[in-house]
Design a protein around this motif. Structure first.
Motif, mmCIF file in Angstrom:
data_model
loop_
_atom_site.group_PDB
_atom_site.id
_atom_site.type_symbol
_atom_site.label_atom_id
_atom_site.label_comp_id
_atom_site.label_asym_id
_atom_site.label_seq_id
_atom_site.Cartn_x
_atom_site.Cartn_y
_atom_site.Cartn_z
ATOM 1 N N LYS A 137 0.831 -1.200 0.000
ATOM 2 C CA LYS A 137 0.000 0.000 0.000
ATOM 3 C C LYS A 137 0.870 1.257 0.000
ATOM 4 O O LYS A 137 0.599 2.213 -0.738
ATOM 5 C CB LYS A 137 -0.905 -0.007 1.235
ATOM 6 C CG LYS A 137 -1.850 1.183 1.316
ATOM 7 C CD LYS A 137 -2.733 1.075 2.540
ATOM 8 C CE LYS A 137 -3.676 2.277 2.644
ATOM 9 N NZ LYS A 137 -4.537 2.208 3.837
ATOM 10 N N GLU A 138 1.922 1.256 0.799
ATOM 11 C CA GLU A 138 2.832 2.395 0.818
ATOM 12 C C GLU A 138 3.541 2.551 -0.526
ATOM 13 O O GLU A 138 3.741 3.665 -1.019
ATOM 14 C CB GLU A 138 3.864 2.214 1.925
ATOM 15 C CG GLU A 138 3.302 2.264 3.329
ATOM 16 C CD GLU A 138 4.354 1.937 4.367
ATOM 17 O OE1 GLU A 138 4.661 2.820 5.177
ATOM 18 O OE2 GLU A 138 4.875 0.813 4.370
ATOM 19 N N ARG A 139 3.922 1.418 -1.120
ATOM 20 C CA ARG A 139 4.635 1.456 -2.405
ATOM 21 C C ARG A 139 3.763 2.079 -3.482
ATOM 22 O O ARG A 139 4.203 2.943 -4.253
ATOM 23 C CB ARG A 139 5.035 0.029 -2.795
ATOM 24 C CG ARG A 139 5.976 -0.040 -3.977
ATOM 25 C CD ARG A 139 6.560 -1.440 -4.093
ATOM 26 N NE ARG A 139 7.238 -1.796 -2.850
ATOM 27 C CZ ARG A 139 6.821 -2.741 -2.011
ATOM 28 N NH1 ARG A 139 5.748 -3.444 -2.278
ATOM 29 N NH2 ARG A 139 7.484 -2.978 -0.898
ATOM 30 N N VAL A 140 2.504 1.658 -3.537
ATOM 31 C CA VAL A 140 1.578 2.204 -4.526
ATOM 32 C C VAL A 140 1.394 3.695 -4.294
ATOM 33 O O VAL A 140 1.373 4.491 -5.246
ATOM 34 C CB VAL A 140 0.224 1.461 -4.455
ATOM 35 C CG1 VAL A 140 -0.849 2.210 -5.242
ATOM 36 C CG2 VAL A 140 0.384 0.041 -4.999
ATOM 37 N N TYR A 141 1.272 4.073 -3.044
ATOM 38 C CA TYR A 141 1.113 5.497 -2.715
ATOM 39 C C TYR A 141 2.292 6.307 -3.262
ATOM 40 O O TYR A 141 2.100 7.360 -3.890
ATOM 41 C CB TYR A 141 1.020 5.644 -1.195
ATOM 42 C CG TYR A 141 0.866 7.063 -0.704
ATOM 43 C CD1 TYR A 141 -0.391 7.609 -0.478
ATOM 44 C CD2 TYR A 141 1.980 7.863 -0.461
ATOM 45 C CE1 TYR A 141 -0.543 8.917 -0.025
ATOM 46 C CE2 TYR A 141 1.841 9.172 -0.014
ATOM 47 C CZ TYR A 141 0.580 9.689 0.209
ATOM 48 O OH TYR A 141 0.448 10.972 0.649
ATOM 49 N N CYS A 142 3.512 5.828 -3.028
ATOM 50 C CA CYS A 142 4.702 6.551 -3.478
ATOM 51 C C CYS A 142 4.754 6.646 -5.000
ATOM 52 O O CYS A 142 5.089 7.698 -5.562
ATOM 53 C CB CYS A 142 5.961 5.866 -2.954
ATOM 54 S SG CYS A 142 6.163 5.960 -1.165
ATOM 55 N N LEU A 143 4.444 5.549 -5.682
ATOM 56 C CA LEU A 143 4.488 5.560 -7.146
ATOM 57 C C LEU A 143 3.454 6.521 -7.725
ATOM 58 O O LEU A 143 3.712 7.206 -8.728
ATOM 59 C CB LEU A 143 4.259 4.142 -7.674
ATOM 60 C CG LEU A 143 5.391 3.154 -7.383
ATOM 61 C CD1 LEU A 143 4.981 1.743 -7.777
ATOM 62 C CD2 LEU A 143 6.669 3.563 -8.095
ATOM 63 N N LYS A 144 2.297 6.597 -7.113
ATOM 64 C CA LYS A 144 1.298 7.551 -7.580
ATOM 65 C C LYS A 144 1.768 8.986 -7.354
ATOM 66 O O LYS A 144 1.483 9.875 -8.163
ATOM 67 C CB LYS A 144 -0.034 7.304 -6.873
ATOM 68 C CG LYS A 144 -0.747 6.050 -7.354
ATOM 69 C CD LYS A 144 -2.099 5.894 -6.669
ATOM 70 C CE LYS A 144 -2.857 4.668 -7.218
ATOM 71 N NZ LYS A 144 -4.165 4.488 -6.565
ATOM 72 N N GLU A 145 2.495 9.211 -6.235
ATOM 73 C CA GLU A 145 3.036 10.545 -5.998
ATOM 74 C C GLU A 145 4.083 10.908 -7.050
ATOM 75 O O GLU A 145 4.219 12.076 -7.433
ATOM 76 C CB GLU A 145 3.640 10.629 -4.597
ATOM 77 C CG GLU A 145 2.619 10.544 -3.467
ATOM 78 C CD GLU A 145 1.606 11.672 -3.528
ATOM 79 O OE1 GLU A 145 2.029 12.843 -3.577
ATOM 80 O OE2 GLU A 145 0.398 11.388 -3.553
ATOM 81 N N VAL A 146 4.841 9.915 -7.530
ATOM 82 C CA VAL A 146 5.794 10.163 -8.618
ATOM 83 C C VAL A 146 5.044 10.663 -9.848
ATOM 84 O O VAL A 146 5.412 11.669 -10.470
ATOM 85 C CB VAL A 146 6.588 8.889 -8.969
ATOM 86 C CG1 VAL A 146 7.459 9.132 -10.196
ATOM 87 C CG2 VAL A 146 7.457 8.457 -7.795
ATOM 88 N N LEU A 147 3.975 9.954 -10.229
ATOM 89 C CA LEU A 147 3.231 10.311 -11.437
ATOM 90 C C LEU A 147 2.506 11.649 -11.296
ATOM 91 O O LEU A 147 2.275 12.340 -12.296
ATOM 92 C CB LEU A 147 2.234 9.208 -11.788
ATOM 93 C CG LEU A 147 2.862 7.902 -12.303
ATOM 94 C CD1 LEU A 147 1.789 6.881 -12.580
ATOM 95 C CD2 LEU A 147 3.692 8.164 -13.543
#
Length: 599
Positions: free
Chosen positions: A52-62
């Motif tokens: 869940k944290e990983r997905v959150y970070c990747l979305k913040e990148v985009l």
């Protein structure tokens, strides 16, 4: 900018050495400074602990770099990409060995086989790439420059998941968990600086020892610091850290010897006295006098050593010298206010000193400095509860109890806060959770008993107040609650006698108003009403009216006047119905004998 780049270099060094915890802490500091840099978010996605944290970070990148193909593929592999991210996946970069095979022809495959294996093949290729190029990933990132990261590191993102073949399922298991506090990036976690960080150019062992120390690898750190001491016998800082490692590893007696060795080599080395104090208390909690002397020595030698202020203030609070602790912390250098632990210590000292509003405000400041400091949420909530603002305590308690689920006292406060916010169902659940953890928690019984009284559930209210009164026989709320529950159960005689016992516990005007109100009602509910009983009820109603204004609800004042009007006409010596008792008359009546008839 130079400081930011230096910190970023430390991130890469931590990742190179496999120290994900340090990398995560350093990245949190970078994101606090510059949350708009997609590089930092992308690296954070590789060191967080849950899908869940990983997905959150990747979305913040985009959000910051919509063209970042690494983040897009990371989301695809996590089965969490948006439609836009999925529709335009980038092709994997072709390596030399792939180009050599480009001219080969392969037999056509059936369409169904292509469809079935396409998704798995992409992941397989990434895994193969990782196997061949994994050792070069981090150096490739450095060479890639500021603007772009190599796309191959997405394979690392896939491998970081608990199950690369079931990323959606792994992410779903996290949905019921609270969001990590560091995600509130307006105030992310800032690691506490090392107490001592002296350069040791003659040996690399010191830096390696510090890294092992920060990772909690006590045995490795101890060996490395010992190497430093062997090479540099006068390195008192290395001796200090040997003591720290030994103490944190659970051997305070041995740590004490190491701190004292450091003091013997340099009597002016303040951190050693700080360590000595910690070891003394860990080895013998009664060694308060010696520990205090060590802390005072450390403070005299180095007034800028912030940890000394926090340790000494805690010791003073535990000794009942809360105001002295507040004064001590007020004398600290201004830089101390940048430390969340220092500000939290100030809040706790103010709380112990009864300065509830200041304590609540400083706890809020500690949270701003370090949003992950859970103890600050608890301290703020307690200060608000003590200040009588249970309504405002709800938010910090919701945060705290989401992560600390075994703190029974905080759950009891949470129930009180829910009641103040008119959420009785959630309040009842919080009280039940608190009492399931600690069935001797008297204030939880009191609060739940009050809730049952509001729900006109006399049987449950009676059980709760009996438990509370047994635990706290000197508590006015427990004694009054028991009488009210008995009254609700039509046990007017028991309620009257219980209120007589509670009379000496009523200290404030508000408590006295409650006592008079419920005792007067109990007297009027007694069977076989006599003139003596009615006179006693009159005295209580008059005593209620004689209290200062706002001691009781306005409705009680109106009710008292109505009851008196009825009672005056039925007592042995009736008084005019319009008469208003004076405070002087009331005091005289309070001194008169209490009816001896047992109800």
């Amino acid at each position: 900018m130079a400081a930011e780049e230096t910190l970023y270099a430390e991130v890469l060094s931590a990742i190179d050495s496999g120290d994900k915890n340090r990398a995560r802490d350093l990245l949190s500091r970078l994101l606090k400074t510059n949350s708009e840099n997609p590089r930092y978010w992308l690296w954070m996605s590789t060191v967080v602990e849950t899908p869940k944290e990983r997905v959150y970070c990747l979305k913040e990148v985009l959000r910051r770099d919509p063209t970042n193909e690494t983040a897009r593929r990371g989301l695809i592999l996590s089965a969490a990409a948006t439609d836009e991210a999925i529709t335009a996946p980038a092709a994997l970069p072709r390596r030399n060995w792939q180009a050599a095979l480009a001219g080969e022809t392969r037999p056509a495959r059936p369409a169904w086989q292509t469809a079935v294996t396409a998704g798995g093949a992409a992941l397989l290729v990434l895994l193969v790439l990782l196997g061949i190029f994994g050792g070069r990933i981090f150096s490739a990132i450095r060479e890639a420059g500021v603007e772009r990261l190599p796309t191959v590191d997405v394979a690392m993102l896939a491998l970081a998941s608990p199950s690369a073949t079931e990323p959606a399922k792994a992410a779903a298991t996290q949905e019921g968990s609270p969001q990590p506090l560091w995600m509130r990036l307006d105030s992310t976690y800032t690691p506490t600086p090392l107490a001592v960080n002296t350069p040791h150019p003659r040996t690399e062992a010191y830096r390696s020892a510090l890294r092992a120390y920060e990772r909690g690898e006590w045995s490795a750190a101890l060996n490395l610091f010992q190497q430093v001491v062997t090479a540099e016998p006068d390195a008192v800082d290395a001796l200090f850290y040997m003591g720290e490692v030994t103490r944190l590893d659970g051997n305070p007696a041995a740590a004490l010897e190491l701190y004292r060795k450091a003091i013997a080599r340099d009597a002016n080395f303040a951190p050693a006295y700080l360590g000595e104090s910690r070891a003394l208390l860990a080895d013998n909690p009664k060694a308060v006098k010696d520990a205090r002397k060590s802390l005072e020595t450390a403070l005299e030698l180095d007034p800028n050593l912030i940890d000394v202020y926090t340790e000494l203030s805690a010791l003073l609070v535990n000794q009942g010298e809360a105001q002295a602790a507040v004064d001590l912390l007020a004398s600290a250098p201004p830089a101390a206010l940048d430390s969340p632990l220092f500000v939290l210590a100030l809040s706790r000292a103010e709380l112990a000193a009864g300065q509830f509003e200041d304590a609540a405000g400083d706890a809020a400041e500690a949270i701003k400095l370090d949003v992950t400091l859970l103890a600050a949420y608890r301290t703020r909530a307690e200060a608000l509860i003590q200040a009588g603002d249970a309504r405002a305590a709800l938010s910090p308690l919701q945060t705290y109890t989401a992560y600390e689920t075994e703190d029974s006292q905080s759950l009891a406060w949470l129930g009180k806060a829910y009641l103040a916010n008119e959420q009785p169902g959630k309040a009842l659940d919080a009280f039940q959770r608190a009492l399931a953890l600690d069935d001797s928690l008297a204030d939880a019984y009191i609060e739940r008993g009050l809730l049952y009284l509001e729900q006109v559930d006399g049987e449950r209210a009676l059980a709760d107040f009996e438990a509370a009164y047994k635990a706290l026989p000197k508590s006015f709320p427990a004694a009054l609650g028991l009488a009210r529950a008995q009254f609700l159960q039509d046990e007017a005689g028991s309620a009257y006698m219980q209120l007589n016992r509670a009379e000496g516990l009523a200290k404030t005007d508000s408590e006295k108003a409650q006592l008079y109100y419920w005792r007067a009602l109990s007297l009027e509910r007694l069977p076989d009403q006599t003139a003596q009983i009615r006179s006693a009820a009159v005295r209580d109603w008059e005593a209620l009216l004689a209290l200062p204004e706002k001691s009781a609800p306005a409705a009680w004042t109106t009710e008292a006047q109505k009851h008196l009007a009825a009672l005056y006409t039925s007592t042995i010596t009736p008084k005019p119905a319009t008469a208003t008792p004076t405070p002087k008359a009331t005091r005289a009546q309070q001194k008169s004998a209490t009816p001896t008839r047992k109800p």
